[in-house]
Scaffold this active site. Structure first.
Site, PDB file in Angstrom:
ATOM      1  N   PRO A   1      -6.295  -5.484  10.701  1.00 37.61           N
ATOM      2  CA  PRO A   1      -7.761  -5.519  10.806  1.00 37.61           C
ATOM      3  C   PRO A   1      -8.220  -4.164  11.363  1.00 37.61           C
ATOM      4  CG  PRO A   1      -6.761  -7.513  11.701  1.00 37.61           C
ATOM      5  CD  PRO A   1      -5.645  -6.533  11.487  1.00 37.61           C
TER       6      PRO A   1
ATOM      7  N   ARG B   1     -23.871 -20.016  34.544  1.00 37.00           N
ATOM      8  CA  ARG B   1     -24.751 -19.159  35.328  1.00 37.00           C
ATOM      9  C   ARG B   1     -25.370 -19.951  36.474  1.00 37.00           C
ATOM     10  NH1 ARG B   1     -30.977 -17.682  34.436  1.00 37.00           N
ATOM     11  NH2 ARG B   1     -31.118 -15.946  35.904  1.00 37.00           N
TER      12      ARG B   1
ATOM     13  N   HIS C   1      -2.179  -1.303   7.134  1.00 39.55           N
ATOM     14  CA  HIS C   1      -1.783  -1.497   5.732  1.00 39.55           C
ATOM     15  C   HIS C   1      -0.683  -0.524   5.330  1.00 39.55           C
ATOM     16  CE1 HIS C   1      -5.235   1.279   5.882  1.00 39.55           C
ATOM     17  NE2 HIS C   1      -4.616   1.926   4.930  1.00 39.55           N
TER      18      HIS C   1
ATOM     19  N   HIS D   1      -4.403   3.161  -3.309  1.00 38.20           N
ATOM     20  CA  HIS D   1      -4.529   2.560  -1.983  1.00 38.20           C
ATOM     21  C   HIS D   1      -3.707   1.288  -1.815  1.00 38.20           C
ATOM     22  CE1 HIS D   1      -6.292   1.217   1.771  1.00 38.20           C
ATOM     23  NE2 HIS D   1      -6.534   0.062   1.203  1.00 38.20           N
TER      24      HIS D   1
ATOM     25  N   ARG E   1     -19.446 -19.295  37.843  1.00 39.79           N
ATOM     26  CA  ARG E   1     -19.224 -17.840  37.833  1.00 39.79           C
ATOM     27  C   ARG E   1     -19.044 -17.328  39.260  1.00 39.79           C
ATOM     28  NH1 ARG E   1     -24.975 -14.520  37.121  1.00 39.79           N
ATOM     29  NH2 ARG E   1     -26.273 -16.068  38.130  1.00 39.79           N
TER      30      ARG E   1
ATOM     31  N   HIS F   1     -29.348 -15.596  23.515  1.00 43.40           N
ATOM     32  CA  HIS F   1     -28.387 -15.465  24.604  1.00 43.40           C
ATOM     33  C   HIS F   1     -27.741 -16.789  25.003  1.00 43.40           C
ATOM     34  CE1 HIS F   1     -30.103 -11.522  24.752  1.00 43.40           C
ATOM     35  NE2 HIS F   1     -29.463 -11.174  25.847  1.00 43.40           N
TER      36      HIS F   1
ATOM     37  N   HIS G   1     -22.508 -17.660  31.610  1.00 44.18           N
ATOM     38  CA  HIS G   1     -23.800 -18.026  31.010  1.00 44.18           C
ATOM     39  C   HIS G   1     -23.512 -18.927  29.812  1.00 44.18           C
ATOM     40  CE1 HIS G   1     -24.717 -14.759  33.658  1.00 44.18           C
ATOM     41  NE2 HIS G   1     -26.012 -14.831  33.435  1.00 44.18           N
TER      42      HIS G   1
ATOM     43  N   GLU H   1     -18.331  -4.999  23.836  1.00 41.63           N
ATOM     44  CA  GLU H   1     -17.504  -6.201  23.957  1.00 41.63           C
ATOM     45  C   GLU H   1     -16.246  -6.115  23.108  1.00 41.63           C
ATOM     46  OE1 GLU H   1     -20.691  -6.122  22.951  1.00 41.63           O
ATOM     47  OE2 GLU H   1     -21.784  -6.928  24.688  1.00 41.63           O
TER      48      GLU H   1
ATOM     49  N   PHE I   1     -21.728 -13.630  23.597  1.00 40.30           N
ATOM     50  CA  PHE I   1     -21.294 -12.344  23.053  1.00 40.30           C
ATOM     51  C   PHE I   1     -19.788 -12.294  22.809  1.00 40.30           C
ATOM     52  CE2 PHE I   1     -25.312 -10.965  25.314  1.00 40.30           C
ATOM     53  CZ  PHE I   1     -26.072 -11.071  24.161  1.00 40.30           C
TER      54      PHE I   1
ATOM     55  N   HIS J   1       0.835  -1.195   0.000  1.00 41.18           N
ATOM     56  CA  HIS J   1       0.000   0.000   0.000  1.00 41.18           C
ATOM     57  C   HIS J   1       0.875   1.253   0.000  1.00 41.18           C
ATOM     58  CE1 HIS J   1      -2.376  -3.315   1.585  1.00 41.18           C
ATOM     59  NE2 HIS J   1      -3.462  -2.664   1.287  1.00 41.18           N
TER      60      HIS J   1
ATOM     61  N   GLY K   1     -10.812   4.057   7.297  1.00 43.95           N
ATOM     62  CA  GLY K   1     -11.294   2.703   7.526  1.00 43.95           C
ATOM     63  C   GLY K   1     -11.382   2.390   9.013  1.00 43.95           C
TER      64      GLY K   1
END
Lengths: 671, 671
Positions: free
Chosen positions: B116, B518, B67, B261, B356, B472, B460, B410, B436, B27, B157
């Site tokens: 990333p 949980r 990049h 680019h 937990r 969930h 959980h 998260e 999650f 790049h 980006g």
């Protein structure tokens, strides 16, 4: 506030509270605070028909804050949807139509499965995109058959999530004027006051995205809510965020505290809340007659709206039969006749060809014949090859466009695709690099749960992509996508398998991921190899051992299939008969009868698999006495062929593994 | 601009351009446009010591726009890092120290693995959090031994990605005054002009987050860049975003177009660019002597800074030996003596106990003895049980806090944890629901690639969580986390396995995911079961068949282990001897010698696995003749025990499977 309005609002509040209390599980806080805005929206604006939740021109309502499901179930019940009170009384119980978070397909009137925060926000954006596009392409002068709003109710938690931020920026860029979100601004999230973690100026942020931002200082002020909703509707060039200051757990002893968020109020709390808000303690699940009568006007209104719409559609059929036919076909999700008539067949002399390029050629053939097909990429279309050539871009000024620039927003892209598919009328696809499917997993999972008909194009599917290195080289993504229930992953072996996979992705009313190479690979001769029959079965004998009695089966997918064929040739020179099995889709293969699977993978014959990814899961096919050649490590930056060679993705390595296996020498790895 | 400055900037530009050209990959666009701001920052502000990239008090610089790696390699080379010119000439080649995107641990001076998009942004936030916390807790009056800035270079980006949006909101909330990002505002992304997909007002957005926003109208205006950097540094209560208007591919024939680019300029393009910017065509990789001499002043400056710092540290050792010892121990990453002395052992009568909750009790014991341990949750700490009791919250006003409120973010949480770990001095953890973890996979993968010492608490962990329903309830998450290379997942069977897993997570200098229930589950008696020895081996014989000769082995993890023990009991009543194997960590088990693995899973004895998740991957342990009980479908909303029963997670189902297996009757599923 009139006594009737007050009674209606309290009906919603306490249906929700009583449902949570009976379930001993759920979220009473949001319904208590947000019931007034929901009431105003549903009572005075939302155009829907409770008797026909599928009416194509209904307004969409998405409860992005899905934990407030009890409020939505209360709204659906009192409005006359097929959701009897008994279902509210079975809130969060096995087999009920009132699960813990709203589930599309389970409960009539639930437009989207929500709960994972931010997803509803993104899906609503997709619905508004779809409405605007369909209105522009299918309506004709005097026939606004697609003409509705998309509303949503969003929470602090939604607005903290990155997927919502991405979707908000996209919605602003696209000028989605008929998208209206009510923000339940209650200053409390699960851990405590939002001042702990969320001090940003939300209105300013949304204004920066290009949204119209409106405010209601008191969430119980119905005229203010109504007035801002009117203002929101009248702005047709910007999406609107209405920030409504509410109180979590309004009226309860735990109002404005985190305790109101996710736990039942308890018997004493319910009693105190009902007393405070002037509601009878008994009976529970009370719907006063006047409130019921008022709510049920929605049935009559809805029937009238739909009837008017149907009359307009009938006139449209009469006046403009061809346009009407197209509108009905597209909204109905019917594939046009001959949609696949131009699909290409490739000959070996057309190659070598990257499967991403074969995918582009497939899109070239589909685009003119499949007007519902729209899509784009997360700022990678020159690399993912996901353009519909000759069709305009979808933009704020060009709603007829079919090519989308989603920006570097993988998660919102997939969320929006889900919303577009849920809306109906469109078959949306979106592309990014396979490794960045990781960014979108929250939404990919909802595609699987809801079985949205969405197509995900994931290119640069192995270390063969080369120099970009380990951050860009997928390793575990094939495995992790295959692990999602009800989600179908195709990794075609060449250009012709690519066409076959696209065909299935278009036909199946379910989400599909299509996984393509960056690098060129040989094209298999469709006259020799049974590709068209094989791909729909998920796996098939691509090339039998010469003599027909294989000593070993080599299984592979994608760019490793030609490598298996090379190994087959080298083994034949050494008088070892190897069958090559192409396994582009594990799920479809697993669904075949055992007799078919055994015919492809004859029990007792040793097996070796080759795939440029983690070996996890391949044990299912090779068994403990087999061997899996793969990559249980991250990749490396170098030209693709060098990386493949250095990491053992070579025919010679396959041959060596087969020979070791047949000689009974111990293999590497676990037993 | 002085001739020397101009020469230095062009040196950076063309080292990058020549590297890309030689590699025929990379790049060139970002380096050409952003070199001036990078030069000003590195030449006039960045306090670092090229001779010791590990100097603890160095300023951190993160190239979030990974990049643009060639620019970073040019900076490192000319500044005197151990990165000889030959490495730039081997850009993107196998085994070089100049991979396609910056890789921490591969190249000296690279603070974080980036590429990333958005991840570098979030990791820089984590670094700034760490600096502020460590300065507040470890410095003493007159001894500012932790006192540095965190800088970053971010792109369009990066700013489109949700993870960056989350991190920006968090940074604003926390008032990270020593965080300064240069925004390479070049109006072009990969597909085309940013006007296609990114029309938001970035400065306004960041102001809404609580950032100080500064602007440089011309990216070649060095005094303006220098002035705004000074303004950014002087604001100690807000993070700063400096929006620098640049031109992608500055000076090249493709300036301001997407072609600049991600593709080499080509020979003609390189020639035209060099001519345009007044740079000699030959030799390539030119570093003029004057420029080299100027850049290399960084070595002398760096040595002086570090020497001054070491002198201060020596005085600190002398004046305040206890504080100095703690500082050095913590910055050095050494575990305090007796860090684990208070770790609990649980007896069956302490239970049943959710893992937990056992995890919380472990944290209770670790917190006072392990000052580097800091963490929190993504707005779920009351549910994830991830609080350090008695310690304050980390906030804009309280930098000594050890409890973090990451908000419903998260992805940024994990990115920030990665940055905190990369900074050094902290052992960070973060919690959310297992399902999650999907939202954070982009950052979890970078934890694995970089081997950051981070601990992820995912609670959980199965349908046993109950009423919240399929959105969930994790199903595929265990499999998809296990699929990540170099990433270690623990799913403890009870409270004592929980403690053992925490112990390993603290000791191993690598990322670990701890997966907890949980719901309450029984506590296994540590006097009976060899938990402490077993967990470090990943899997072990928890309970041998009575008589010592098992007819079947039942493998399980987590909450399904007690279920396996129940099945063992029921089978014993039927005179079938079953061994129960607990397999809390596949990776560690796979690393054991074959002899050990065979002793736990004796070849030839049939096996059944039980885990409340997809069965994919279990074939590795049960083999094709074995059986896996799991959930190859999404869950359902109902009380946890009901869901478990309805979906077959019962001892009786295990017994039936074992009996069918031993009777040789065909099992379900694929062969």
């Amino acid at each position: 506030m009139s006594e009737l309005d007050q009674s209606c609002i309290n009906t919603l509040r306490f249906l929700a509270v009583d449902a949570v209390e009976k379930a001993k599980s759920g979220h009473p806080g949001l319904p208590l605070g947000a019931a007034p805005m929901a009431y105003v929206l549903w009572d005075r604006f939302l155009r829907h028909n409770p008797a026909d939740p599928q009416w194509p021109n209904r307004d969409r309502f998405v409860l992005s804050a899905g934990h407030g499901s009890a409020l939505l179930y209360a709204l659906l019940h009192v409005s006359g949807y097929d959701l009897p009170l008994e279902e509210l009384q079975r809130f969060r119980q096995w087999g009920s139509r009132t699960p813990g978070h709203p589930e599309h397909g389970v409960t009539p009137g639930v437009e989207a499965t929500t709960g994972p925060l931010g997803q509803g926000f993104a899906m609503g954006v997709g619905m508004a995109i779809a409405e605007r596009h369909l209105a522009s392409t299918l309506n004709r002068d005097g026939f606004p058959l697609v003409d509705h709003y998309t509303y949503g109710l969003v929470s602090d938690g939604d607005l903290m999530e990155g997927v919502a931020a991405e979707a908000a920026s996209l919605a602003g860029t696209l000028g989605l004027g008929k998208l209206i979100y009510l923000y339940d601004d209650n200053h409390v999230s699960l851990e405590g006051p939002t001042s702990w973690a969320f001090t940003e100026n939300v209105p300013d942020r949304f204004a920066a995205y290009g949204w119209q931002v409106l405010r209601v200082a008191d969430g119980n002020d119905l005229p203010a809510i109504e007035g801002t909703l009117r203002d929101a509707r009248s702005n047709r060039t910007q999406p609107s965020l209405i920030c409504v200051r509410t109180h979590l757990g309004y009226g309860s002893p735990v109002q404005d505290t985190r305790e109101a968020h996710g736990e039942p109020l308890g018997a004493a709390g319910v009693r105190a809340t009902k007393e405070k808000l002037g509601w009878p303690l008994e009976p529970t699940f009370l719907v006063p007659e006047a409130a019921r009568a008022h709510f049920r006007l929605a049935v009559e209104r809805g029937a009238r709206w739909q009837k008017e719409w149907e009359a307009l559609r009938d006139r449209f059929r009469h006046d403009q039969p061809e346009s009407a036919r197209r509108l009905e076909e597209q909204l109905g999700g019917t594939l046009p006749r001959d949609w696949d008539a131009a699909l290409p067949t490739f000959r070996p002399t057309d190659g070598p060809m990257a499967t991403r390029d074969a995918s582009q050629k497939t899109l070239d053939a589909l685009a003119p014949r499949l007007p519902s097909l729209v899509g784009g990429a997360a700022d990678l279309s020159p690399s993912t090859k996901t353009v519909l050539p000759g069709f305009p871009d979808y933009s704020a000024s060009e709603a007829i466009g079919r090519n989308f620039h989603f920006g570097v927003r993988e998660h919102a892209m997939v969320g929006a695709l889900n919303g577009m598919a849920l809306h109906g009328g469109l078959l949306p696809y979106g592309g990014t690099f396979l490794v960045f499917s990781d960014y979108a997993r929250g939404a990919l999972r909802l595609a699987a749960i809801q079985q949205t008909h969405t197509i995900f194009v994931f290119t640069h599917d192995s270390v063969g992509m080369g120099e970009d290195g380990p951050t860009h080289q997928p390793i575990e993504q094939l495995a992790s996508l295959r692990a999602i229930p009800d989600f179908t992953v195709f990794r075609p072996a060449d250009a012709n398998e690519t066409v076959a996979a696209w065909r299935l992705a278009v036909q199946r009313r379910a989400p599909s991921a299509l996984v393509f190479t960056r690098q060129k690979i040989p094209i298999l001769d469709p006259a020799t190899f049974p590709i068209a029959e094989g791909v729909p079965r998920g796996g098939y004998t691509l090339s039998e051992a010469s003599g027909g009695s294989p000593e070993v089966v080599v299984l592979a997918t994608g760019s490793e299939v030609w490598l298996a064929l090379e190994a087959q040739r080298l083994l034949a020179e050494r008088n070892t008969g190897a069958r090559v099995v192409s396994l582009p889709c594990w799920r479809l293969f697993d669904e075949q009868p055992a007799s078919y699977r055994d015919s492809v993978l004859p029990p007792g014959i040793p097996r070796v698999s080759v795939e440029a990814g983690v070996t996890m899961g391949w044990e299912r096919y090779v068994g403990p006495s087999g061997e899996s050649i793969g990559l249980d490590r991250f990749g490396a930056s170098a030209p693709g062929p060098v990386v493949q060679r250095e990491l053992g993705l070579t025919p010679e390595h396959v041959v060596a593994s087969v020979q070791r296996l047949l000689a009974g020498r111990p293999r590497e790895g676990v037993s």
